[in-house]
Design an enzyme around this catalytic site. Structure first.
Site, PDB file in Angstrom:
ATOM      1  N   ASN A   2       1.132  -0.764  -0.335  1.00 42.34           N
ATOM      2  CA  ASN A   2       0.343   0.011  -0.267  1.00 42.34           C
ATOM      3  C   ASN A   2       0.912   0.291   0.175  1.00 42.34           C
ATOM      4  O   ASN A   2       1.501   1.954   0.448  1.00 42.34           O
ATOM      5  CB  ASN A   2      -0.503   0.263   1.347  1.00 42.34           C
ATOM      6  CG  ASN A   2      -2.364   0.694   1.711  1.00 42.34           C
ATOM      7  OD1 ASN A   2      -1.551   2.221   0.341  1.00 42.34           O
ATOM      8  ND2 ASN A   2      -2.876   1.083   2.256  1.00 42.34           N
ATOM      9  N   LYS A  20       3.368   0.991   3.179  1.00 39.47           N
ATOM     10  CA  LYS A  20       3.154   0.103   4.166  1.00 39.47           C
ATOM     11  C   LYS A  20       2.717  -1.421   3.485  1.00 39.47           C
ATOM     12  O   LYS A  20       2.552  -1.780   2.035  1.00 39.47           O
ATOM     13  CB  LYS A  20       2.119  -0.180   4.404  1.00 39.47           C
ATOM     14  CG  LYS A  20       1.684   1.600   5.223  1.00 39.47           C
ATOM     15  CD  LYS A  20       0.340   1.293   5.809  1.00 39.47           C
ATOM     16  CE  LYS A  20       0.254   3.005   6.248  1.00 39.47           C
ATOM     17  NZ  LYS A  20      -1.482   3.354   6.183  1.00 39.47           N
ATOM     18  N   ARG A  28      -2.294  -2.013  -3.117  1.00 38.41           N
ATOM     19  CA  ARG A  28      -3.279  -1.112  -2.890  1.00 38.41           C
ATOM     20  C   ARG A  28      -3.799  -0.054  -4.023  1.00 38.41           C
ATOM     21  O   ARG A  28      -2.844   0.419  -4.404  1.00 38.41           O
ATOM     22  CB  ARG A  28      -3.951  -0.436  -1.603  1.00 38.41           C
ATOM     23  CG  ARG A  28      -5.568  -0.450  -1.927  1.00 38.41           C
ATOM     24  CD  ARG A  28      -5.136   1.080  -0.350  1.00 38.41           C
ATOM     25  NE  ARG A  28      -6.393   1.457  -0.391  1.00 38.41           N
ATOM     26  CZ  ARG A  28      -6.704   2.944   0.353  1.00 38.41           C
ATOM     27  NH1 ARG A  28      -5.670   2.986   1.074  1.00 38.41           N
ATOM     28  NH2 ARG A  28      -7.913   3.474   0.375  1.00 38.41           N
ATOM     29  N   HIS A  57     -12.536   2.415  -0.600  1.00 37.35           N
ATOM     30  CA  HIS A  57     -12.555   1.986   0.607  1.00 37.35           C
ATOM     31  C   HIS A  57     -13.367   0.695   0.186  1.00 37.35           C
ATOM     32  O   HIS A  57     -13.459  -0.151   1.637  1.00 37.35           O
ATOM     33  CB  HIS A  57     -12.936   2.807   1.979  1.00 37.35           C
ATOM     34  CG  HIS A  57     -12.109   4.210   2.236  1.00 37.35           C
ATOM     35  ND1 HIS A  57     -12.954   5.223   2.501  1.00 37.35           N
ATOM     36  CD2 HIS A  57     -11.022   3.696   2.314  1.00 37.35           C
ATOM     37  CE1 HIS A  57     -12.225   5.620   2.998  1.00 37.35           C
ATOM     38  NE2 HIS A  57     -10.645   5.061   3.301  1.00 37.35           N
ATOM     39  N   GLY A  66      -8.525   8.616   6.321  1.00 39.07           N
ATOM     40  CA  GLY A  66      -9.691   8.730   4.886  1.00 39.07           C
ATOM     41  C   GLY A  66     -10.901   8.294   5.510  1.00 39.07           C
ATOM     42  O   GLY A  66     -11.173   7.228   6.004  1.00 39.07           O
ATOM     43  N   ARG A  75      -8.826  15.689   4.441  1.00 44.18           N
ATOM     44  CA  ARG A  75     -10.009  16.521   3.227  1.00 44.18           C
ATOM     45  C   ARG A  75     -10.597  17.236   3.877  1.00 44.18           C
ATOM     46  O   ARG A  75     -11.961  16.777   4.954  1.00 44.18           O
ATOM     47  CB  ARG A  75      -9.997  15.046   2.759  1.00 44.18           C
ATOM     48  CG  ARG A  75      -8.627  15.192   2.230  1.00 44.18           C
ATOM     49  CD  ARG A  75      -8.816  13.217   1.149  1.00 44.18           C
ATOM     50  NE  ARG A  75      -8.424  12.215   2.010  1.00 44.18           N
ATOM     51  CZ  ARG A  75      -8.033  10.757   1.430  1.00 44.18           C
ATOM     52  NH1 ARG A  75      -9.327  10.671   0.420  1.00 44.18           N
ATOM     53  NH2 ARG A  75      -7.461  10.638   2.362  1.00 44.18           N
ATOM     54  N   GLY A 116      -9.340   3.111  11.673  1.00 48.58           N
ATOM     55  CA  GLY A 116      -8.608   3.051  12.926  1.00 48.58           C
ATOM     56  C   GLY A 116      -9.690   4.176  14.056  1.00 48.58           C
ATOM     57  O   GLY A 116      -9.375   3.631  15.211  1.00 48.58           O
ATOM     58  N   GLU A 164      -7.796  -4.852   4.570  1.00 49.27           N
ATOM     59  CA  GLU A 164      -7.195  -4.628   4.373  1.00 49.27           C
ATOM     60  C   GLU A 164      -6.347  -5.511   3.032  1.00 49.27           C
ATOM     61  O   GLU A 164      -6.641  -5.761   2.361  1.00 49.27           O
ATOM     62  CB  GLU A 164      -7.356  -2.792   3.503  1.00 49.27           C
ATOM     63  CG  GLU A 164      -8.553  -2.327   3.783  1.00 49.27           C
ATOM     64  CD  GLU A 164      -8.534  -0.857   4.095  1.00 49.27           C
ATOM     65  OE1 GLU A 164      -7.365  -0.580   4.858  1.00 49.27           O
ATOM     66  OE2 GLU A 164      -8.813   0.280   2.894  1.00 49.27           O
TER      67      GLU A 164
HETATM   68  N1  LIG Z   1      -7.456   5.073  20.321  1.00 51.43           N
HETATM   69  C1  LIG Z   1      -7.975   5.806  19.210  1.00 51.43           C
HETATM   70  N2  LIG Z   1      -8.489   6.629  20.021  1.00 51.43           N
HETATM   71  C2  LIG Z   1      -8.668   7.720  19.018  1.00 51.43           C
HETATM   72  N3  LIG Z   1      -8.363   7.319  17.527  1.00 51.43           N
HETATM   73  C3  LIG Z   1      -7.791   6.969  17.080  1.00 51.43           C
HETATM   74  C4  LIG Z   1      -7.304   5.167  18.010  1.00 51.43           C
HETATM   75  N4  LIG Z   1      -6.483   4.662  17.012  1.00 51.43           N
HETATM   76  C5  LIG Z   1      -6.661   4.872  15.686  1.00 51.43           C
HETATM   77  N5  LIG Z   1      -6.889   6.645  15.783  1.00 51.43           N
HETATM   78  C6  LIG Z   1      -7.093   7.269  15.264  1.00 51.43           C
HETATM   79  O1  LIG Z   1      -7.845   6.577  13.350  1.00 51.43           O
HETATM   80  C7  LIG Z   1      -6.352   7.456  12.534  1.00 51.43           C
HETATM   81  C8  LIG Z   1      -6.111   6.694  11.651  1.00 51.43           C
HETATM   82  O2  LIG Z   1      -7.218   5.667  11.156  1.00 51.43           O
HETATM   83  P1  LIG Z   1      -6.090   4.278  10.213  1.00 51.43           P
HETATM   84  O3  LIG Z   1      -7.520   3.688   9.465  1.00 51.43           O
HETATM   85  O4  LIG Z   1      -5.409   3.411  10.623  1.00 51.43           O
HETATM   86  O5  LIG Z   1      -6.015   5.878   8.980  1.00 51.43           O
HETATM   87  P2  LIG Z   1      -5.205   4.744   7.448  1.00 51.43           P
HETATM   88  O6  LIG Z   1      -6.007   5.250   7.029  1.00 51.43           O
HETATM   89  O7  LIG Z   1      -3.697   5.939   7.173  1.00 51.43           O
HETATM   90  O8  LIG Z   1      -4.922   3.829   7.508  1.00 51.43           O
HETATM   91  C9  LIG Z   1      -6.329   9.016  13.581  1.00 51.43           C
HETATM   92  O9  LIG Z   1      -7.275   9.959  12.940  1.00 51.43           O
HETATM   93  C10 LIG Z   1      -5.762   8.065  14.368  1.00 51.43           C
HETATM   94  O10 LIG Z   1      -6.269   8.769  15.558  1.00 51.43           O
HETATM   95  C1  LIG Z   2     -10.055   6.226  -0.381  1.00 52.80           C
HETATM   96  C2  LIG Z   2      -8.631   6.802   0.604  1.00 52.80           C
HETATM   97  O1  LIG Z   2      -9.273   7.931   1.471  1.00 52.80           O
HETATM   98  O2  LIG Z   2      -8.137   5.847   1.521  1.00 52.80           O
HETATM   99  P1  LIG Z   2      -7.466   6.208   2.521  1.00 52.80           P
HETATM  100  O3  LIG Z   2      -8.198   6.650   3.874  1.00 52.80           O
HETATM  101  O4  LIG Z   2      -6.767   5.011   2.832  1.00 52.80           O
HETATM  102  O5  LIG Z   2      -6.795   7.795   2.689  1.00 52.80           O
HETATM  103 MG   LIG Z   3      -6.770   2.952   5.415  1.00 49.52          MG
END
Ligand SMILES: Nc1ncnc2c1ncn2[C@@H]1O[C@H](COP(=O)(O)OP(=O)(O)O)[C@@H](O)[C@H]1O
Ligand SMILES: CC(=O)OP(=O)(O)O
Ligand SMILES: [Mg+2]
Length: 398
Positions: A9, A16, A93, A181, A213, A242, A329, A382
């Site tokens: 990714n 990643k 991805r 997504h 995102g 965004r 997340g 994913e």
């Molecule tokens: N324990 C937590 N409490 C609140 N927010 C969290 C926690 N762990 C991760 N996050 C939030 O999740 C978001 C990142 O989500 P993630 O799905 O890992 O992102 P990505 O799209 O880069 O894969 C960030 O805003 C981060 O602060």
């Molecule tokens: C499509 C998209 O927004 O992906 P990500 O959440 O990984 O930034």
């Molecule tokens: Mg993601």
């Protein structure tokens, strides 16, 4: 020698990856290790952890290491760390596949050229996704590469759900809603029967993928019927940096009255808006939840408000709601955000179980037993979805 699959990714500042055994269709148990090279452009940090969480590799690469060199370092590491394993294929991805791809494809020079055509429609993702494919094609021309798309899960959206109210000729040229997504939604759809039961999986479900995102998807019998992201991954929910849904008149105003160039507006809407723009503090939900700065509180409030409003809209598209699923997340870890969204969804029949929500780790139910609409949190994967696609494509070709 046994086969392994590499999942990549690739983003603007990080690559990643995850490595899976490939003697059978991959499951979470087949993960060997995962990690990535972060902070590209600064002091790249190459870190790998085993599936049991133990650190396996942790080094800094030379300052100024290019994306090409980082990719070389990654492949060299895989080959050196696993001398008895054969890297059978790499799955990428790829965020945008437009209407060209309804599933994963083997990468060819023609596919690369088609994917390059979507660069401007996903500037945070697509150029980096495709660059990684090109680098590998150059460095390892015999290595099989598969592109797996965020858009594919939404390929069969009802036409009505994809249409913008624009002149027909633009719609015919592909100016329409695609949705993103999809690898996450596809994974969640696959987990729903085991976690929430077959009745929920067969019903009307809204999945909220809340990460850096963020988007939401309305599913009927585990198929996408409506989604919040659009032509690009800028539409819909408020995100880390965004803006999400925005009156297009704002863009015209910025162009004409503020004299901004298109690329400046792109930078504003993709990189300087969302949680970061509203709070002026951070794009990270954890940081904002820990802050008592009123601007952080306002940013979080707006985030929750937008999720709650889109939930109502998606429930309308389904003609009602049976279940709500949180992932990504924020959706997986921020019990506070789940609580606040559920509180704004009482009118739909969501009755939160506060204790279950606070206690939850991993996958599970967060609503009371008699809640008309059940709510769940399910960790997404994913990478695993991509590994499965690569395996199925290769297996089908055997
Ligand atoms: N324990 C937590 N409490 C609140 N927010 C969290 C926690 N762990 C991760 N996050 C939030 O999740 C978001 C990142 O989500 P993630 O799905 O890992 O992102 P990505 O799209 O880069 O894969 C960030 O805003 C981060 O602060
Ligand atoms: C499509 C998209 O927004 O992906 P990500 O959440 O990984 O930034
Ligand atoms: Mg993601």
């Amino acid at each position: 020698m046994s086969d392994v699959l590499l999942v990549l990714n690739a983003g603007s500042s990080s690559i990643k990856f995850a490595l899976y055994e490939a003697h059978a269709e991959p499951t979470a148990e087949h993960l060997i290790c995962e990690g990535g090279i972060g902070s590209l452009g600064h002091r790249p940090h190459f870190k790998v952890v085993n599936s049991d969480g133990q650190t396996r590799h942790d080094v800094y690469l030379a300052e100024g290491t290019s994306h090409d060199d980082a990719m070389t370092a990654l492949i060299d590491w895989v080959e050196t760390a696993f001398p008895d394993q054969h890297l059978a294929a790499v799955g990428h991805r790829v965020v945008h596949g437009g209407s060209l791809f309804d599933g994963p494809v083997h990468v060819t020079p023609e596919v690369i050229a088609q994917l390059r055509g979507f660069d401007r429609l996903a500037p945070l993702h697509q150029p980096h996704n495709v660059a990684a494919i090109e680098v590998l094609a150059r460095l390892h021309p015999n290595l099989a590469q598969v592109a797996c798309f965020d858009t594919a899960f939404h390929h069969h959206l009802p036409e009505l759900a994809t249409a913008f109210a624009l002149p027909r000729c633009l719609t015919e040229q592909g100016v329409r809603r695609y949705g993103f997504h999809g690898l996450s939604y596809e994974y969640i759809a696959g987990r729903l029967p085991a976690v929430a039961g077959q009745a929920v999986a067969d019903g009307r479900v809204v999945v909220a993928h809340l990460g850096a995102g963020a988007s939401m998807c309305a599913m009927q019998r585990c198929r996408s019927v409506a989604t919040t992201m659009g032509f690009t991954a800028l539409d819909g929910l408020m995100m880390g940096s965004r803006c999400g849904e925005l009156d297009p008149g704002v863009v015209l105003y910025l162009l004409e009255e503020k004299g901004m160039a298109a690329r400046e507006i792109e930078d504003l809407l993709y990189r300087r808006s969302g949680l970061l723009g509203v709070s002026g503090i951070s794009d990270d939900m954890r940081t904002l939840l820990a802050s008592d700065d009123p601007r952080a509180c306002e940013a979080v409030e707006l985030f929750v408000y937008r999720v709650a409003r889109e939930l109502g809209s998606l429930a309308a598209s389904l003609g009602g709601l049976d279940a709500l699923v949180f992932t990504g997340g924020i959706g997986e870890h921020a019990a506070e955000i789940r609580r606040r969204v559920c509180e704004q969804a009482v009118w739909l029949g969501v009755a939160l179980d506060d204790e279950a929500n606070t206690r939850l780790s991993g996958a599970g139910r967060i609503t009371q037993p008699d809640s008309k609409v059940s709510a769940w949190a399910i960790p997404t994967d994913e990478d695993l979805m991509i590994a499965r696609h690569v395996w199925r494509l290769a297996d089908g070709g055997r």
